[in-house]
Design a protein around this motif. Structure first.
Motif, PDB file in Angstrom:
ATOM      1  N   GLU A   1       0.818  -1.208   0.000  1.00  0.00           N
ATOM      2  CA  GLU A   1       0.000   0.000   0.000  1.00  0.00           C
ATOM      3  C   GLU A   1       0.855   1.262   0.000  1.00  0.00           C
ATOM      4  OE1 GLU A   1       0.934  -1.122   4.173  1.00  0.00           O
ATOM      5  OE2 GLU A   1       0.171  -2.239   2.454  1.00  0.00           O
ATOM      6  N   ARG A   2       2.103   1.141   0.461  1.00  0.00           N
ATOM      7  CA  ARG A   2       3.054   2.266   0.440  1.00  0.00           C
ATOM      8  C   ARG A   2       4.022   2.167  -0.735  1.00  0.00           C
ATOM      9  NH1 ARG A   2       5.680   3.214   6.238  1.00  0.00           N
ATOM     10  NH2 ARG A   2       7.176   4.186   4.826  1.00  0.00           N
ATOM     11  N   GLY A   3       3.978   1.037  -1.458  1.00  0.00           N
ATOM     12  CA  GLY A   3       4.907   0.852  -2.570  1.00  0.00           C
ATOM     13  C   GLY A   3       6.337   0.725  -2.087  1.00  0.00           C
ATOM     14  N   GLU A   4       6.527  -0.131  -1.070  1.00  0.00           N
ATOM     15  CA  GLU A   4       7.845  -0.255  -0.449  1.00  0.00           C
ATOM     16  C   GLU A   4       8.088  -1.700  -0.030  1.00  0.00           C
ATOM     17  OE1 GLU A   4      10.385   2.139   2.958  1.00  0.00           O
ATOM     18  OE2 GLU A   4       8.222   2.420   2.868  1.00  0.00           O
ATOM     19  N   ALA A   5       9.345  -2.137  -0.162  1.00  0.00           N
ATOM     20  CA  ALA A   5       9.704  -3.486   0.275  1.00  0.00           C
ATOM     21  C   ALA A   5      11.178  -3.522   0.653  1.00  0.00           C
ATOM     22  CB  ALA A   5       9.422  -4.512  -0.815  1.00  0.00           C
ATOM     23  N   LEU A   6      11.487  -4.436   1.560  1.00  0.00           N
ATOM     24  CA  LEU A   6      12.852  -4.720   1.973  1.00  0.00           C
ATOM     25  C   LEU A   6      13.067  -6.209   1.746  1.00  0.00           C
ATOM     26  CD1 LEU A   6      15.368  -3.431   3.235  1.00  0.00           C
ATOM     27  CD2 LEU A   6      14.423  -3.961   5.475  1.00  0.00           C
ATOM     28  N   LEU A   7      14.053  -6.546   0.899  1.00  0.00           N
ATOM     29  CA  LEU A   7      14.318  -7.935   0.533  1.00  0.00           C
ATOM     30  C   LEU A   7      15.654  -8.369   1.125  1.00  0.00           C
ATOM     31  CD1 LEU A   7      13.486  -7.485  -3.268  1.00  0.00           C
ATOM     32  CD2 LEU A   7      11.910  -8.113  -1.436  1.00  0.00           C
ATOM     33  N   PHE A   8      15.675  -9.476   1.821  1.00  0.00           N
ATOM     34  CA  PHE A   8      16.893  -9.992   2.450  1.00  0.00           C
ATOM     35  C   PHE A   8      17.427 -11.153   1.621  1.00  0.00           C
ATOM     36  CE2 PHE A   8      14.401  -7.908   5.642  1.00  0.00           C
ATOM     37  CZ  PHE A   8      15.333  -7.232   6.399  1.00  0.00           C
ATOM     38  N   TRP A   9      18.744 -11.133   1.332  1.00  0.00           N
ATOM     39  CA  TRP A   9      19.296 -12.088   0.387  1.00  0.00           C
ATOM     40  C   TRP A   9      20.720 -12.499   0.740  1.00  0.00           C
ATOM     41  CZ3 TRP A   9      23.513  -9.457  -1.265  1.00  0.00           C
ATOM     42  CH2 TRP A   9      23.432  -8.073  -1.419  1.00  0.00           C
ATOM     43  N   THR A  10      21.133 -13.589   0.085  1.00  0.00           N
ATOM     44  CA  THR A  10      22.534 -14.004   0.045  1.00  0.00           C
ATOM     45  C   THR A  10      22.900 -14.119  -1.425  1.00  0.00           C
ATOM     46  OG1 THR A  10      22.373 -15.248   2.110  1.00  0.00           O
ATOM     47  CG2 THR A  10      24.219 -15.793   0.645  1.00  0.00           C
ATOM     48  N   MET A  11      23.991 -13.457  -1.789  1.00  0.00           N
ATOM     49  CA  MET A  11      24.497 -13.560  -3.157  1.00  0.00           C
ATOM     50  C   MET A  11      25.566 -14.648  -3.168  1.00  0.00           C
ATOM     51  SD  MET A  11      26.169 -10.651  -5.671  1.00  0.00           S
ATOM     52  CE  MET A  11      27.724 -10.457  -4.807  1.00  0.00           C
ATOM     53  N   HIS A  12      25.426 -15.592  -4.065  1.00  0.00           N
ATOM     54  CA  HIS A  12      26.409 -16.654  -4.271  1.00  0.00           C
ATOM     55  C   HIS A  12      27.099 -16.320  -5.590  1.00  0.00           C
ATOM     56  CE1 HIS A  12      24.413 -19.065  -1.153  1.00  0.00           C
ATOM     57  NE2 HIS A  12      23.292 -18.583  -1.673  1.00  0.00           N
ATOM     58  N   TYR A  13      28.425 -16.171  -5.563  1.00  0.00           N
ATOM     59  CA  TYR A  13      29.099 -15.738  -6.777  1.00  0.00           C
ATOM     60  C   TYR A  13      30.519 -16.280  -6.890  1.00  0.00           C
ATOM     61  CZ  TYR A  13      31.397 -12.212  -3.789  1.00  0.00           C
ATOM     62  OH  TYR A  13      32.118 -11.593  -2.812  1.00  0.00           O
ATOM     63  N   ARG A  14      30.978 -16.315  -8.130  1.00  0.00           N
ATOM     64  CA  ARG A  14      32.361 -16.643  -8.461  1.00  0.00           C
ATOM     65  C   ARG A  14      32.843 -15.560  -9.415  1.00  0.00           C
ATOM     66  NH1 ARG A  14      31.933 -21.313 -11.566  1.00  0.00           N
ATOM     67  NH2 ARG A  14      34.163 -21.259 -11.803  1.00  0.00           N
ATOM     68  N   HIS A  15      34.002 -14.995  -9.113  1.00  0.00           N
ATOM     69  CA  HIS A  15      34.538 -13.884  -9.891  1.00  0.00           C
ATOM     70  C   HIS A  15      35.937 -14.237 -10.372  1.00  0.00           C
ATOM     71  CE1 HIS A  15      36.067  -9.824 -10.721  1.00  0.00           C
ATOM     72  NE2 HIS A  15      34.809  -9.415 -10.725  1.00  0.00           N
ATOM     73  N   LYS A  16      36.232 -13.910 -11.617  1.00  0.00           N
ATOM     74  CA  LYS A  16      37.526 -14.245 -12.219  1.00  0.00           C
ATOM     75  C   LYS A  16      38.707 -13.734 -11.403  1.00  0.00           C
ATOM     76  CE  LYS A  16      35.959 -13.934 -17.010  1.00  0.00           C
ATOM     77  NZ  LYS A  16      36.069 -13.166 -18.257  1.00  0.00           N
ATOM     78  N   LYS A  17      38.555 -12.565 -10.785  1.00  0.00           N
ATOM     79  CA  LYS A  17      39.686 -11.898 -10.144  1.00  0.00           C
ATOM     80  C   LYS A  17      39.674 -11.977  -8.612  1.00  0.00           C
ATOM     81  CE  LYS A  17      39.999  -8.741 -14.022  1.00  0.00           C
ATOM     82  NZ  LYS A  17      39.836  -7.375 -14.506  1.00  0.00           N
ATOM     83  N   LEU A  18      38.737 -12.717  -8.048  1.00  0.00           N
ATOM     84  CA  LEU A  18      38.633 -12.795  -6.587  1.00  0.00           C
ATOM     85  C   LEU A  18      38.728 -14.238  -6.114  1.00  0.00           C
ATOM     86  CD1 LEU A  18      35.681 -10.312  -5.947  1.00  0.00           C
ATOM     87  CD2 LEU A  18      38.134  -9.845  -5.753  1.00  0.00           C
ATOM     88  N   ALA A  19      39.563 -14.482  -5.129  1.00  0.00           N
ATOM     89  CA  ALA A  19      39.671 -15.794  -4.465  1.00  0.00           C
ATOM     90  C   ALA A  19      39.904 -16.933  -5.454  1.00  0.00           C
ATOM     91  CB  ALA A  19      38.439 -16.060  -3.602  1.00  0.00           C
ATOM     92  N   GLY A  20      40.629 -16.645  -6.515  1.00  0.00           N
ATOM     93  CA  GLY A  20      40.930 -17.692  -7.491  1.00  0.00           C
ATOM     94  C   GLY A  20      39.701 -18.284  -8.159  1.00  0.00           C
ATOM     95  N   GLY A  21      38.636 -17.514  -8.225  1.00  0.00           N
ATOM     96  CA  GLY A  21      37.414 -17.990  -8.866  1.00  0.00           C
ATOM     97  C   GLY A  21      36.579 -18.928  -8.014  1.00  0.00           C
ATOM     98  N   LYS A  22      36.925 -19.040  -6.725  1.00  0.00           N
ATOM     99  CA  LYS A  22      36.161 -19.922  -5.831  1.00  0.00           C
ATOM    100  C   LYS A  22      34.794 -19.318  -5.513  1.00  0.00           C
ATOM    101  CE  LYS A  22      40.218 -21.779  -3.533  1.00  0.00           C
ATOM    102  NZ  LYS A  22      41.082 -21.628  -2.368  1.00  0.00           N
ATOM    103  N   GLN A  23      33.875 -20.179  -5.096  1.00  0.00           N
ATOM    104  CA  GLN A  23      32.524 -19.758  -4.706  1.00  0.00           C
ATOM    105  C   GLN A  23      32.599 -18.869  -3.468  1.00  0.00           C
ATOM    106  OE1 GLN A  23      29.525 -20.947  -6.293  1.00  0.00           O
ATOM    107  NE2 GLN A  23      28.471 -19.442  -5.087  1.00  0.00           N
TER     108      GLN A  23
END
Length: 144
Positions: A73-95
């Protein structure tokens, strides 16, 4: 039954890859204001360009949404999440994982999106020299 705006946001980010870029106009208004600990952007084209660039070095990324607080009714939300990612340049590409939350304001589409997360946990802690220094500081102050 039509999806609510918060449901559309969750669906968009469940699998974070270049395929979502073409559907962003279905979720975000052209005058979207986007904020996170690293950037402040205005406009859908700037947000699309930012996310596209971010995806270039990602090997894999998805968001797991745990729960939300929604005030339609107020047009508002708060979403709680966990991002799971692997990046070429971080932590050797580990999860890697990052927890955070997203505050959105919306009418028929999202016009304000703000992400809250620890940028150090996401990025800096996984860089060789800086990561070691940050982990040592956290250890001294008793942070996890």
């Amino acid at each position: 039954m039509a999806l609510t705006v918060p449901q559309k946001v969750r669906n968009l980010y469940q699998r974070f890859d270049k395929k979502i870029l073409k559907t962003m106009p279905d979720v975000y208004s052209n005058d979207i204001q986007f904020r996170d600990p690293l950037h402040a952007l205005n406009g859908l084209s700037n947000l699309t360009e930012y996310l596209s660039g971010m995806m270039d070095d990602l090997l894999e990324c998805r968001f797991e949404f745990h729960h939300s607080m929604e005030l339609p009714e107020r047009g508002e939300a708060l979403l709680f999440w966990t991002m799971h990612y692997r990046h070429k340049k971080l932590a050797g590409g580990k999860q890697l994982e990052l927890t955070g939350n997203t505050h959105i304001l919306f009418k028929d589409k999202v016009y304000y999106h703000r992400d809250y997360f620890d940028a150090g946990s996401m990025l800096y802690e996984h860089l060789p020299v800086m990561g070691f220094a940050i982990r040592q500081i956290k250890k001294k102050v008793g942070a996890k």
